[in-house]
Design an enzyme around this catalytic site. Structure first.
Site, short mmCIF file in Angstrom:
data_model
loop_
_atom_site.label_atom_id
_atom_site.label_comp_id
_atom_site.label_asym_id
_atom_site.label_seq_id
_atom_site.Cartn_x
_atom_site.Cartn_y
_atom_site.Cartn_z
N ARG A 1 34.69 -10.86 36.78
CA ARG A 1 34.13 -12.17 37.09
C ARG A 1 35.23 -13.21 37.25
NH1 ARG A 1 29.58 -14.40 33.03
NH2 ARG A 1 31.37 -14.92 31.72
N TYR B 1 -6.49 -17.91 38.30
CA TYR B 1 -6.46 -18.02 39.76
C TYR B 1 -6.48 -16.65 40.43
CZ TYR B 1 -5.12 -22.87 38.96
OH TYR B 1 -5.11 -24.17 38.56
N LYS C 1 27.70 -23.24 25.65
CA LYS C 1 27.45 -23.55 27.06
C LYS C 1 25.94 -23.69 27.31
CE LYS C 1 27.38 -18.75 28.60
NZ LYS C 1 27.76 -17.84 29.65
C1 LIG Z 1 32.92 -15.81 28.54
C2 LIG Z 1 31.87 -15.66 27.52
N1 LIG Z 1 32.23 -15.50 26.24
C3 LIG Z 1 31.30 -15.35 25.26
C4 LIG Z 1 29.96 -15.38 25.54
C5 LIG Z 1 28.98 -15.20 24.43
O1 LIG Z 1 28.26 -14.02 24.62
P1 LIG Z 1 27.06 -13.68 23.61
O2 LIG Z 1 26.03 -14.70 23.84
O3 LIG Z 1 26.64 -12.31 24.03
O4 LIG Z 1 27.65 -13.73 22.26
C6 LIG Z 1 29.55 -15.56 26.87
C7 LIG Z 1 28.12 -15.58 27.19
O5 LIG Z 1 27.66 -15.30 28.23
C8 LIG Z 1 30.53 -15.71 27.88
O6 LIG Z 1 30.19 -15.88 29.17
#
Ligand SMILES: Cc1ncc(COP(=O)(O)O)c(C=O)c1O
Length: 355
Positions: free
Chosen positions: A122, A254, A30
């Site tokens: 969530r 600054y 993602k």
């Molecule tokens: C639903 C879900 N699964 C897996 C992950 C992966 O987590 P990580 O980056 O801690 O491995 C995330 C990351 O935020 C997530 O939101």
């Protein structure tokens, strides 16, 4: 030289092998693969034999489908673009009983994974009883109106916490419920563990995949993990443009950003918050010629670093690298690993790939 983001592909691949330890992995890609670039990450994961991907946005899921025509792609957020999900063969979370009831007709033929809410609160079904209700109601529909329940999953909110009991609680709640669910339905995909959970516990029994993000991108999810367990492939570097001498009491940057306590030298470095250096990160140090020096001021395109006479114009300044790791600053409170990586501005930084 300008500020540069370098990824060493060999190290990226070595890390994948090392952290996955032969387990089946669903790579979380993602947010443009944690800002590493979706194309780069998906192609590299494919080269390493990973064939299962997850993301939160439908447009990324479509891009993954183009890169990986035969892979399983899992959308972790619900979407109501049902035609697109079918067209691109994207499996999706089923996030609640109310979503199921609202879209029961449109969901026909879609592959879904039942999501258990657990302690993160969530998304997901509140109870396993509600999931059973979906399985029951779906079984009574005619074939053409059924959705395909191919998976079941949850996400842990406390796997990187060691001083509280919440991880054990969420783990037990999930594992107990899962036993019941696999007794009444056959799931092709069972996935729960993020990086921290997988590194702590290995792949749980009966789970088909660990759903890993940050550890695949080279950061330790918790501090008690030795540095050698996870290899960082990313380097963020910049250059000393010039060195300026300051007299005691003189300010630089600054609005009195830094006032010299004694006569000193500051290096002006060509990277700043416009390139993605977090303000919290600028309260720490950087590496020049193998030595750490404190950053004293952060501007949009510049840093001021307090140095000694050995530092010269054109010297390389490393903000993140193998010897100055992103996760070091995570554990110093700068921000999550993914927060530091996500901030990096690919439009202003020069990007280099080392094979
Ligand atoms: C639903 C879900 N699964 C897996 C992950 C992966 O987590 P990580 O980056 O801690 O491995 C995330 C990351 O935020 C997530 O939101």
């Amino acid at each position: 030289m300008t500020a540069t983001l370098t990824v060493n592909k060999s190290i990226f691949k070595e890390n994948i092998k090392q952290v996955t330890r032969g387990a089946a992995v669903m790579a979380v890609v993602k947010n443009n693969a944690y800002n590493f670039g979706l194309d780069f990450a998906v192609n590299t994961f494919l080269e390493e034999g990973i064939q299962t991907f997850s993301t939160t946005s439908l447009h990324e899921a479509i891009q993954i489908r183009r890169l990986a025509p035969t892979s399983m792609i899992f959308l972790m957020n619900p979407s109501v673009e049902f035609e697109t999900l079918r067209e691109y063969d994207i499996q999706m979370t089923l996030p609640s009983l109310s979503f199921y009831h609202q879209y029961q007709n449109e969901l026909a033929g879609i592959n879904v994974h039942l999501e258990y809410e657990n302690l993160l609160h969530r998304s997901g079904f509140k109870t396993f009883e509600e999931m059973k209700q979906v399985i029951q109601e779906n079984s009574q529909l005619p074939k053409e109106r059924k959705l395909n329940i191919t998976g079941i999953w949850t996400h842990f909110g406390y796997a990187d916490e060691f001083d509280v009991t919440e991880y054990e609680q969420e783990k037990q709640a999930w594992l107990l419920g899962l036993q019941e669910m696999i007794g009444i339905h056959s799931f092709q995909y069972i996935h729960a563990q993020n990086s921290a959970s997988f590194m702590r516990d290995d792949l749980f029994e009966q789970h088909t995949h660990a759903r890993l993000g940050i550890v695949l991108y080279g950061c330790r999810p918790y501090s008690s993990l030795p540095e050698t367990a996870v290899k960082q492939s990313l380097t963020l570097s910049a250059t000393v443009i010039q060195c300026r001498n300051l007299k005691q009491g003189e300010s630089a940057g600054y609005s009195f950003a830094y006032t010299a306590k004694t006569d000193t030298t500051v290096a002006v470095v060509d990277i700043g918050y416009g390139d993605g250096v977090l303000r919290t990160r600028s309260q720490h140090d950087c590496l020049i010629n193998g030595k750490r020096y404190p950053i004293r001021a952060l501007m949009m395109s510049h840093l001021l670093v307090e140095v000694d006479k050995s530092v010269k114009s054109q010297d390389k300044v490393i903000l993140y690298g193998e010897d100055i790791r992103i996760d070091e600053y995570t554990f110093k409170g700068v921000g999550a690993n993914s927060e530091q990586i996500s901030a990096l501005n690919h439009c202003s930084l020069e990007r280099k790939m080392i094979e």
